[in-house]
Write an enzyme that holds these catalytic residues in place. Structure first.
Site, PDB file in Angstrom:
ATOM      1  N   ALA A 168       0.845  -1.208   0.000  1.00 46.58           N
ATOM      2  CA  ALA A 168       0.000   0.000   0.000  1.00 46.58           C
ATOM      3  C   ALA A 168       0.869   1.243   0.000  1.00 46.58           C
ATOM      4  O   ALA A 168       2.089   1.149  -0.142  1.00 46.58           O
ATOM      5  CB  ALA A 168      -0.908  -0.007   1.226  1.00 46.58           C
ATOM      6  N   ASN A 169       0.262   2.412   0.118  1.00 44.58           N
ATOM      7  CA  ASN A 169       1.023   3.659   0.262  1.00 44.58           C
ATOM      8  C   ASN A 169       0.331   4.550   1.286  1.00 44.58           C
ATOM      9  O   ASN A 169      -0.702   4.181   1.839  1.00 44.58           O
ATOM     10  CB  ASN A 169       1.176   4.357  -1.094  1.00 44.58           C
ATOM     11  N   ARG A 170       0.893   5.725   1.526  1.00 32.89           N
ATOM     12  CA  ARG A 170       0.432   6.562   2.633  1.00 32.89           C
ATOM     13  C   ARG A 170      -0.751   7.467   2.292  1.00 32.89           C
ATOM     14  O   ARG A 170      -1.109   8.326   3.086  1.00 32.89           O
ATOM     15  CB  ARG A 170       1.581   7.441   3.134  1.00 32.89           C
ATOM     16  N   SER A 171      -1.354   7.324   1.128  1.00 28.12           N
ATOM     17  CA  SER A 171      -2.468   8.202   0.772  1.00 28.12           C
ATOM     18  C   SER A 171      -3.635   8.025   1.761  1.00 28.12           C
ATOM     19  O   SER A 171      -4.025   6.907   2.077  1.00 28.12           O
ATOM     20  CB  SER A 171      -2.940   7.863  -0.644  1.00 28.12           C
ATOM     21  N   ALA A 220      -3.869   7.492  -5.387  1.00 28.05           N
ATOM     22  CA  ALA A 220      -2.456   7.088  -5.467  1.00 28.05           C
ATOM     23  C   ALA A 220      -2.451   5.591  -5.769  1.00 28.05           C
ATOM     24  O   ALA A 220      -2.371   4.756  -4.867  1.00 28.05           O
ATOM     25  CB  ALA A 220      -1.759   7.380  -4.156  1.00 28.05           C
TER      26      ALA A 220
END
Ligand code: C5P
Length: 435
Positions: A243-246, A309
């Site tokens: 995943a990412n930090r969005s 994102a």
């Protein structure tokens, strides 16, 4: 009713602090004055979340509202009427049984002489009184006497929120036509317990108030706009993912701002912890491929704003079973494969919307990469931001963007993501009406 005056030195100090804060803000950027001329009665009841009501007063005032506070006796144990009065710059009403103030304003006038009543925090007790028509203090009496819309921001322990009597009262209040914002999921300030019960953030409450009182122009009426938001989760196995930090804050705020201008917004959201905005339709997805399918299903549309994102890669052949740790064998290798590029697909699609906007999250050469992306993705505009960790943009509440178009680049100063959203929604309206 008892008014708490503010004549002491301490009150002067609070006033001066509030003025300084206003001055500092005026040096930054003008916020949307979406509540100009609106009079809001803010009822603060007894919860630790009352400390957030101080910020709520400022958020409402910076949008142009006049805030008249009413505090229950219990609320005065959590925050002082002095602080509330200094921030609202109006008298604070706390007591039903003061002859002087009852003659001066009167609880009936207080209940009617406003555009909206917000209860923040709303305790289980106050909601129970409201649901049953009890009126034994100023707050509950005002609520029984009012014919104005009421917005309730509950805050309580998750077990109290889940309790059957509370559920019954909430259902009754909804049936009576009252609006709710939250409670949100999160950690409780006093007990550290996690669950549904945390009061909505002041900005979320202010946005809900704006939505309830919105009588502004609708330049996007009849326009269908697709918005993507949040991260995607790409599974490694049933329990792990990439995943990412969005946070989805920017995309959700854009969906919300477009809807307030009258657009039929379809929000395709990756997994986020923030609430759905009030838009025509929200489709929840996990993976990039699901997001692409959801977006393509919604074509044709007048515009697409792709804020999500999206993970560039996914794990090839994600395991249907949890990958077990094998003693002494090291980690299982992950093979990555490219995800579909949704923006590029939409930008070159036979049913391409008239206006296609992409985002560019970069940590270096923001302008150069943004320009290249504009051409490569077939977009009309790229909203480029520097998401280097020191900017705090990814997952944060503020944003600083450049609008990259074929005919030039415009720098927007640092501002709240909600303000970026409103400015971008106005730009969408301008571009769509020009075409
Ligand atoms: O190429 P990059 O990921 O930097 O592009 C960012 C823009 O493209 C954003 O608007 C994002 O929503 C969109 N995007 C997409 N699908 C992908 C990757 C990015 O829609 N797989």
């Amino acid at each position: 009713m008892k008014k708490n005056g503010s004549t002491s030195n301490c009150a002067e100090a609070m006033k001066s602090l509030a003025l300084q804060a206003d001055f500092a803000k005026s040096q930054r950027i003008a916020l949307p004055m979406s509540l100009v001329g609106k009079r809001i009665l803010l009822i603060i009841s007894a919860g630790i979340a009352a400390y957030k009501s101080l910020d709520l007063i400022r958020r409402l005032r910076e949008r142009g509202a006049k805030v008249v506070p009413v505090m229950t006796a219990g609320a005065c144990e959590f925050v002082t009427p002095l602080a509330v009065g200094a921030l609202s710059a109006t008298p604070v009403y706390t007591n039903l049984f003061s002859r002087e103030d009852e003659q001066d304003v009167g609880h009936i006038r207080l209940a009617r002489d406003c555009d909206l009543i917000i209860i923040a925090p709303a305790t289980a007790d106050l909601m129970a009184k409201m649901a049953n028509g009890l009126a034994d203090d100023l707050a509950s009496t005002v609520l029984l006497a009012t014919d104005r819309p009421v917005l309730i921001a509950p805050a309580m322990n998750p077990k109290m929120w889940a309790a059957k009597p509370t559920s019954r009262n909430v259902a009754q209040l909804r049936a009576d036509g009252h609006a709710f914002i939250g409670p949100m999921r999160g950690e409780m300030a006093e007990s550290g317990e996690a669950g549904l019960g945390r009061m909505a953030e002041p900005l979320e409450i202010a946005a809900a108030a704006e939505a309830l009182l919105d009588d502004g122009p609708k330049p996007l009426a009849g326009k269908k706009i697709i918005v993507t938001s949040g991260p995607t989760h790409e599974p490694i196995d049933p329990v792990r993912y990439i995943a990412n930090r969005s946070s989805g804050r920017q995309g959700h705020a854009i969906a919300d701002a477009l809807a307030r201008l009258g657009a039929d917004v379809v929000l395709v959201s990756g997994p986020v912890t923030i609430p759905d905005p009030k838009v025509a339709k929200v489709v929840h997805v996990e993976r990039a491929e699901e997001m692409r399918d959801a977006v393509l299903t919604e074509l044709p549309a007048d515009a697409a704003v792709m804020v999500a994102a999206v993970a560039d890669w996914r794990v090839e052949g994600a395991s249907p079973e949890k990958i077990k740790k094998q003693e002494g064998e090291g980690p299982a290798p992950l093979r990555l494969t490219e995800n579909p590029d949704i923006l590029k697909t939409v930008g070159h699609h036979a049913q391409r919307p008239k206006l296609v906007i992409g985002f560019a999250a970069e940590t270096q050469d923001v302008e150069k990469n943004g320009k290249a992306k504009l051409a490569r993705k077939g977009a009309d505009l790229i909203v480029a931001n520097d998401v280097s960790p020191e900017t705090g943009i990814m997952g944060g509440t503020r944003n600083r963007v450049k609008i990259i178009a074929k005919d030039g680049i415009t720098d927007w100063p640092d501002m709240e993501k909600e303000v970026v959203a409103e400015k971008l929604a106005a730009l969408v309206a301008e571009r769509l009406s020009a075409q």
